[in-house]
Design a protein around this motif. Structure first.
Motif, short mmCIF file in Angstrom:
data_model
loop_
_atom_site.label_atom_id
_atom_site.label_comp_id
_atom_site.label_asym_id
_atom_site.label_seq_id
_atom_site.Cartn_x
_atom_site.Cartn_y
_atom_site.Cartn_z
N GLU A 79 0.81 -1.23 0.00
CA GLU A 79 0.00 0.00 0.00
C GLU A 79 0.84 1.27 0.00
N PRO A 80 0.47 2.31 -0.74
CA PRO A 80 -0.53 2.29 -1.81
C PRO A 80 0.02 1.55 -3.01
N PRO A 81 -0.82 0.78 -3.72
CA PRO A 81 -0.31 0.01 -4.86
C PRO A 81 0.11 0.92 -6.00
N LEU A 82 1.33 0.70 -6.50
CA LEU A 82 1.83 1.49 -7.63
C LEU A 82 2.10 0.59 -8.84
N MET A 83 1.92 -0.73 -8.65
CA MET A 83 2.16 -1.68 -9.75
C MET A 83 0.95 -2.58 -9.97
N GLY A 84 -0.22 -2.16 -9.47
CA GLY A 84 -1.45 -2.89 -9.72
C GLY A 84 -1.75 -3.96 -8.70
N THR A 85 -3.03 -4.38 -8.65
CA THR A 85 -3.40 -5.45 -7.71
C THR A 85 -4.01 -6.66 -8.42
N THR A 86 -4.89 -6.44 -9.40
CA THR A 86 -5.46 -7.57 -10.13
C THR A 86 -4.49 -7.96 -11.27
N PRO A 87 -4.67 -9.17 -11.84
CA PRO A 87 -3.81 -9.56 -12.97
C PRO A 87 -3.83 -8.56 -14.12
N VAL A 88 -5.02 -8.08 -14.50
CA VAL A 88 -5.10 -7.12 -15.62
C VAL A 88 -4.44 -5.79 -15.26
N GLU A 89 -4.63 -5.31 -14.04
CA GLU A 89 -3.97 -4.07 -13.62
C GLU A 89 -2.45 -4.22 -13.64
N LYS A 90 -1.97 -5.31 -13.06
CA LYS A 90 -0.52 -5.56 -13.02
C LYS A 90 0.07 -5.58 -14.43
N ALA A 91 -0.62 -6.27 -15.32
CA ALA A 91 -0.12 -6.42 -16.69
C ALA A 91 -0.18 -5.09 -17.44
N THR A 92 -1.27 -4.34 -17.24
CA THR A 92 -1.42 -3.05 -17.95
C THR A 92 -0.36 -2.06 -17.48
N ILE A 93 -0.13 -2.01 -16.18
CA ILE A 93 0.90 -1.10 -15.65
C ILE A 93 2.28 -1.54 -16.13
N SER A 94 2.53 -2.85 -16.12
CA SER A 94 3.83 -3.37 -16.59
C SER A 94 4.05 -3.01 -18.06
N MET A 95 2.98 -3.12 -18.87
CA MET A 95 3.09 -2.78 -20.29
C MET A 95 3.47 -1.31 -20.48
N TRP A 96 2.76 -0.42 -19.81
CA TRP A 96 3.05 1.01 -19.99
C TRP A 96 4.40 1.38 -19.39
N GLN A 97 4.71 0.81 -18.26
CA GLN A 97 6.02 1.05 -17.64
C GLN A 97 7.14 0.71 -18.64
N ARG A 98 7.02 -0.46 -19.26
CA ARG A 98 8.06 -0.89 -20.19
C ARG A 98 8.08 -0.06 -21.46
N GLN A 99 6.91 0.28 -21.96
CA GLN A 99 6.90 1.07 -23.20
C GLN A 99 7.45 2.47 -22.93
N VAL A 100 7.11 3.06 -21.79
CA VAL A 100 7.67 4.37 -21.45
C VAL A 100 9.19 4.24 -21.27
N GLU A 101 9.63 3.15 -20.68
CA GLU A 101 11.07 2.95 -20.50
C GLU A 101 11.79 2.79 -21.84
N PHE A 102 11.32 1.83 -22.66
CA PHE A 102 12.04 1.46 -23.88
C PHE A 102 11.90 2.52 -24.98
N ALA A 103 10.66 2.98 -25.19
CA ALA A 103 10.40 3.83 -26.35
C ALA A 103 10.59 5.31 -26.02
N PHE A 104 10.78 5.64 -24.75
CA PHE A 104 10.88 7.06 -24.37
C PHE A 104 12.14 7.30 -23.53
N MET A 105 12.15 6.79 -22.30
CA MET A 105 13.26 7.10 -21.40
C MET A 105 14.61 6.61 -21.93
N MET A 106 14.62 5.38 -22.42
CA MET A 106 15.88 4.83 -22.93
C MET A 106 16.33 5.57 -24.19
N GLN A 107 15.38 5.98 -25.01
CA GLN A 107 15.73 6.74 -26.22
C GLN A 107 16.33 8.09 -25.85
N ILE A 108 15.78 8.70 -24.80
CA ILE A 108 16.33 9.97 -24.31
C ILE A 108 17.76 9.73 -23.80
#
Lengths: 202, 202
Positions: A79-108
């Protein structure tokens, strides 16, 4: 426990912001990455890749990688959850986290390292690639703009680790002059909101 | 639910191997990435980055990114655990998973894309950078060798998602002629062991 970090670098800020959201206090040890203190034998014993941040537990166990350190604290104190609690929430947050990392932060980061030669004592900068990476990062601003036109936060209706990553990346992007334009109205609304969280100052 | 993938690409293999370890069967839909089928408006509606694999749930929710798809199934069916159970296990596996991805698999991918021009219709290859990426990937074999000299598997004493990523990366590395040498005895022992798992054929 303690965290080895460099106060001015973008990845350590992600960890500090994550821990501020959780209300967790940890001792920080500063490492001068410009001088290459992170590349010493002692630091490589903690992380073979010679990068920071690194979380060192009281038994000597070391956890490197920003997301892995956050994974540790999310499991320790959900608590407070920052990486999701249900399977779909966890997966959705993981997807955006990775896309922001790979396609944005890492490119910067690649744009910074390859166009400025900041780490040229320890890598071979390829300016042409750095320029391409900057173009990729700039394009990703439009994906964030569209997403934030339909959702309040990047991974959905609640603040998550993906927002922390995107905010730290956007602020770091200034060093390579990558910024929002006036067309990014939804992104600007989101940026104002997440920048004003107390954790953004951690 | 169904998974959009390309049978011959390395990331979809990671998902298939993960699901085979869990004993989960999912319908697969083939997408021809060489022809650019993944870049259609229909596919970009499922994943703005236009990449595969993508998991589509029965309600239309789409989860892109290999690790996010695995996160979904790990949460849905925790046994057998491939991403850890305790905070330290979860963090250690996440650390190795990311380091194998960033410092090895992604370097192999960049070497492939930038030296062969395979995707030159949709990106600007920078051969000099591709060469550097290949050098980085080759160096990482030595980190894996040292790690596997002290641990049976990459993240510790049990098989995990990090082993799946490393195996799929190593097999893909052949396309850019990056291979183990005779000095990599521990890596060879590990490679033989994980290659012989039934899931490696998935």
């Amino acid at each position: 426990m303690k965290i080895y970090e460099t106060k001015t670098a973008p990845n350590p800020r992600r960890v500090r912001m994550f821990l501020a959201e959780k209300g967790i206090n940890v001792e920080y040890v500063q490492v001068d990455i410009q001088k290459g203190e992170n590349l010493s034998a002692e630091m490589r014993a903690k992380n073979p890749l010679g990068k920071i941040p690194i979380l060192e537990l009281d038994d000597g166990t070391c956890i490197a990688e920003t997301d892995a350190i956050c994974t540790y604290f999310e499991a320790l104190q959900p608590e407070p959850p920052l990486m999701g609690t249900t399977p779909v929430e966890k997966a959705t947050i993981s997807m955006w986290q990775r896309q922001v990392e790979f396609a944005f932060m890492m490119q910067i980061g690649m744009c910074f390292q390859h166009t400025t030669g900041y780490f040229k004592d320890r890598m071979t900068p390829v300016p042409e690639y750095g320029k391409e990476a900057g173009i990729n990062a700039t394009k990703y601003l439009n994906i964030l703009e569209r997403r934030l036109g339909v959702k309040e936060y990047i991974a959905g209706d609640t603040f998550s680790i993906a927002d922390i990553t995107a905010l730290c990346a956007m602020d770091f992007a200034r060093v390579v002059k990558i910024r929002m334009t006036d067309d990014h109205v939804n992104l600007a609304r989101w940026y104002e909101s997440v920048s004003n969280r107390a954790s953004a100052k951690a």
